[in-house]
Design an enzyme around this catalytic site. Structure first.
Site, PDB file in Angstrom:
ATOM      1  CB  THR A   1      41.822  51.290  39.031  1.00  0.00           C
ATOM      2  OG1 THR A   1      41.009  51.899  40.040  1.00  0.00           O
ATOM      3  CG2 THR A   1      43.272  51.718  39.219  1.00  0.00           C
TER       4      THR A   1
ATOM      5  CE  LYS B   1      42.213  53.999  42.370  1.00  0.00           C
ATOM      6  NZ  LYS B   1      41.789  54.130  43.750  1.00  0.00           N
TER       7      LYS B   1
ATOM      8  CE  LYS C   1      42.611  46.482  38.655  1.00  0.00           C
ATOM      9  NZ  LYS C   1      41.988  47.814  38.696  1.00  0.00           N
TER      10      LYS C   1
HETATM   11  P1  NAP Z   1      34.249  44.019  41.622  1.00  0.00           P
HETATM   12  O1  NAP Z   1      33.262  44.054  42.708  1.00  0.00           O
HETATM   13  O2  NAP Z   1      35.130  42.834  41.468  1.00  0.00           O
HETATM   14  O3  NAP Z   1      33.489  44.327  40.238  1.00  0.00           O
HETATM   15  C1  NAP Z   1      34.120  44.115  39.008  1.00  0.00           C
HETATM   16  C2  NAP Z   1      33.155  44.414  37.887  1.00  0.00           C
HETATM   17  O4  NAP Z   1      33.753  43.993  36.642  1.00  0.00           O
HETATM   18  C3  NAP Z   1      31.838  43.632  38.009  1.00  0.00           C
HETATM   19  O5  NAP Z   1      30.809  44.384  37.427  1.00  0.00           O
HETATM   20  C4  NAP Z   1      32.146  42.394  37.177  1.00  0.00           C
HETATM   21  O6  NAP Z   1      30.999  41.720  36.698  1.00  0.00           O
HETATM   22  C5  NAP Z   1      32.883  43.019  36.024  1.00  0.00           C
HETATM   23  N1  NAP Z   1      33.667  42.013  35.311  1.00  0.00           N
HETATM   24  C6  NAP Z   1      34.766  41.347  35.745  1.00  0.00           C
HETATM   25  N2  NAP Z   1      35.208  40.495  34.799  1.00  0.00           N
HETATM   26  C7  NAP Z   1      34.349  40.607  33.744  1.00  0.00           C
HETATM   27  C8  NAP Z   1      34.287  39.999  32.473  1.00  0.00           C
HETATM   28  N3  NAP Z   1      35.196  39.094  32.087  1.00  0.00           N
HETATM   29  N4  NAP Z   1      33.281  40.357  31.635  1.00  0.00           N
HETATM   30  C9  NAP Z   1      32.363  41.276  32.025  1.00  0.00           C
HETATM   31  N5  NAP Z   1      32.380  41.904  33.222  1.00  0.00           N
HETATM   32  C10 NAP Z   1      33.366  41.568  34.077  1.00  0.00           C
HETATM   33  O7  NAP Z   1      35.268  45.255  41.710  1.00  0.00           O
HETATM   34  P2  NAP Z   1      35.132  46.705  42.330  1.00  0.00           P
HETATM   35  O8  NAP Z   1      35.759  46.707  43.674  1.00  0.00           O
HETATM   36  O9  NAP Z   1      33.765  47.237  42.136  1.00  0.00           O
HETATM   37  O10 NAP Z   1      36.154  47.491  41.357  1.00  0.00           O
HETATM   38  C11 NAP Z   1      35.817  47.939  40.062  1.00  0.00           C
HETATM   39  C12 NAP Z   1      36.961  48.827  39.589  1.00  0.00           C
HETATM   40  O11 NAP Z   1      37.121  49.909  40.508  1.00  0.00           O
HETATM   41  C13 NAP Z   1      38.314  48.114  39.545  1.00  0.00           C
HETATM   42  O12 NAP Z   1      39.065  48.648  38.468  1.00  0.00           O
HETATM   43  C14 NAP Z   1      38.956  48.499  40.875  1.00  0.00           C
HETATM   44  O13 NAP Z   1      40.369  48.460  40.823  1.00  0.00           O
HETATM   45  C15 NAP Z   1      38.442  49.909  41.036  1.00  0.00           C
HETATM   46  N6  NAP Z   1      38.332  50.411  42.426  1.00  0.00           N
HETATM   47  C16 NAP Z   1      37.926  49.608  43.445  1.00  0.00           C
HETATM   48  C17 NAP Z   1      37.840  50.128  44.728  1.00  0.00           C
HETATM   49  C18 NAP Z   1      37.417  49.291  45.901  1.00  0.00           C
HETATM   50  O14 NAP Z   1      37.717  49.702  47.034  1.00  0.00           O
HETATM   51  N7  NAP Z   1      36.723  48.158  45.737  1.00  0.00           N
HETATM   52  C19 NAP Z   1      38.166  51.462  44.964  1.00  0.00           C
HETATM   53  C20 NAP Z   1      38.549  52.279  43.896  1.00  0.00           C
HETATM   54  C21 NAP Z   1      38.634  51.741  42.627  1.00  0.00           C
HETATM   55  P3  NAP Z   1      30.313  40.568  37.644  1.00  0.00           P
HETATM   56  O15 NAP Z   1      29.505  41.323  38.642  1.00  0.00           O
HETATM   57  O16 NAP Z   1      29.541  39.759  36.703  1.00  0.00           O
HETATM   58  O17 NAP Z   1      31.450  39.809  38.287  1.00  0.00           O
END
Ligand code: NAP
Length: 288
Positions: free
Chosen positions: A95, A170, A238
């Site tokens: 997102t 989104k 965010k």
């Molecule tokens: P998450 O579990 O926090 O995963 C974040 C990802 O980004 C992980 O692979 C993390 O790596 C990586 N990352 C973060 N900081 C980094 C850095 N400095 N360098 C390299 N990699 C980094 O989040 P998520 O819930 O899967 O969400 C991912 C995206 O989808 C976001 O944009 C979120 O807004 C969106 N989203 C989330 C949901 C939901 O319900 N969770 C729904 C729709 C959309 P590590 O594993 O090493 O931390």
């Protein structure tokens, strides 16, 4: 067809697993390798860097925390735009804000790499059960190429328009999600302060047409004080920030979203960043 997948957090790990279950060959990269364990045990190849993940794949997915992280992994040291083949397709499902997606589309185009912004509606469970909705911006021919993959990870994929339009749709959805949760929490919290029983308040509010239907999903969290994250609060804040940033870029007012963003920001300062975003109720309710 060879697929690369970068970003194996709550969402990406489950999306990649569904592609794997559908029989696709995967090459994966994540900052924290441990999170790739299940995928690797099931035959995925490990890439030591984003560049390696983008090399010799037909399609590369990214599912990363925010625009800064996407940009770093795309264009930074060992970034994947340096290694992807001309004509291959990068699909960013993170997102992010629409102007950022357009900028990434340009960066990809300079290297003759195709680009789709394809964020998803749906959280951890829909990701696990391949029930996501993909909101897609980009060329129709790229959308058609990617659609069979979207269908393995989701229940539907909609082509919204050119690059940036998927991201636009989104942030509109998440603006409503964040506002709804906050408004509901504020109402219930005052109700409880006025002496309305919590269960009664939840029963009645969740039955009225003025309450967003999605909020029923969060009832158990408020009842059980269970904020194990499906959608971390820091990500919702965010997304509200991306909305207000976009409103500023376009000269549009966003007064309610700006206020809501700050409430989630305050909750982050109470150690709630990594809790589910429904913890905004806890933030309003607890007096310390
Ligand atoms: P998450 O579990 O926090 O995963 C974040 C990802 O980004 C992980 O692979 C993390 O790596 C990586 N990352 C973060 N900081 C980094 C850095 N400095 N360098 C390299 N990699 C980094 O989040 P998520 O819930 O899967 O969400 C991912 C995206 O989808 C976001 O944009 C979120 O807004 C969106 N989203 C989330 C949901 C939901 O319900 N969770 C729904 C729709 C959309 P590590 O594993 O090493 O931390």
């Amino acid at each position: 067809m060879k697929i690369g997948f970068i970003g194996l957090g709550i969402m990406g790990s489950r999306m990649a697993r569904n592609l794997q279950k559908a029989g696709y060959d995967l090459k994966v990269y994540n900052r924290t390798k441990e999170k790739a364990k299940e995928l690797l045990e099931n035959g995925a190849k490990w890439a030591n860097s984003p560049a390696e993940a983008g090399k010799e794949v037909d399609i590369l997915f990214t599912m990363l925390e925010n625009p800064d992280v996407v940009e770093k992994l795309a264009t930074g040291k060992e970034g994947f735009l340096s290694s992807m083949a001309e004509g291959s397709l990068w699909i960013d499902s993170s997102t992010v804000n629409p102007s950022f997606s357009k900028r990434m589309a340009e960066a990809a185009k300079e290297k003759n790499i195709r680009f789709l912004d394809a964020p998803v509606s749906g959280s951890k469970k829909p990701a696990e059960e391949a029930e996501l909705l993909f909101l897609v911006g980009g060329e129709p021919s790229d959308f058609d190429k990617a659609k069979p993959l979207f269908q393995k990870m989701g229940k539907d994929a909609v082509h919204i328009g050119e690059n940036g339009k998927g991201a636009a749709m989104k942030i509109m959805i998440n603006q409503l999600l964040g506002q709804s949760m906050l408004a509901f929490s504020e109402s219930l919290n005052l109700g409880m302060a006025m002496g309305i029983d919590k269960k009664m308040g939840l029963d009645i509010l969740l039955k009225t047409p003025v309450t967003a239907p999605i909020l029923d999903v969060f009832r158990y969290r408020i009842e059980n004080n269970d904020y194990e994250p499906n959608f971390p609060l820091k990500h919702l804040q965010k997304d509200l920030h991306l909305f207000t940033e976009t409103a500023y870029e376009l000269g549009q007012p966003s007064p309610l979203t700006s206020a809501a963003k700050e409430v989630y920001g305050l909750a982050k300062h109470k150690n709630m960043a990594d809790m589910d975003f429904a913890a905004v109720f806890k933030y309003l309710h607890e007096k310390e």
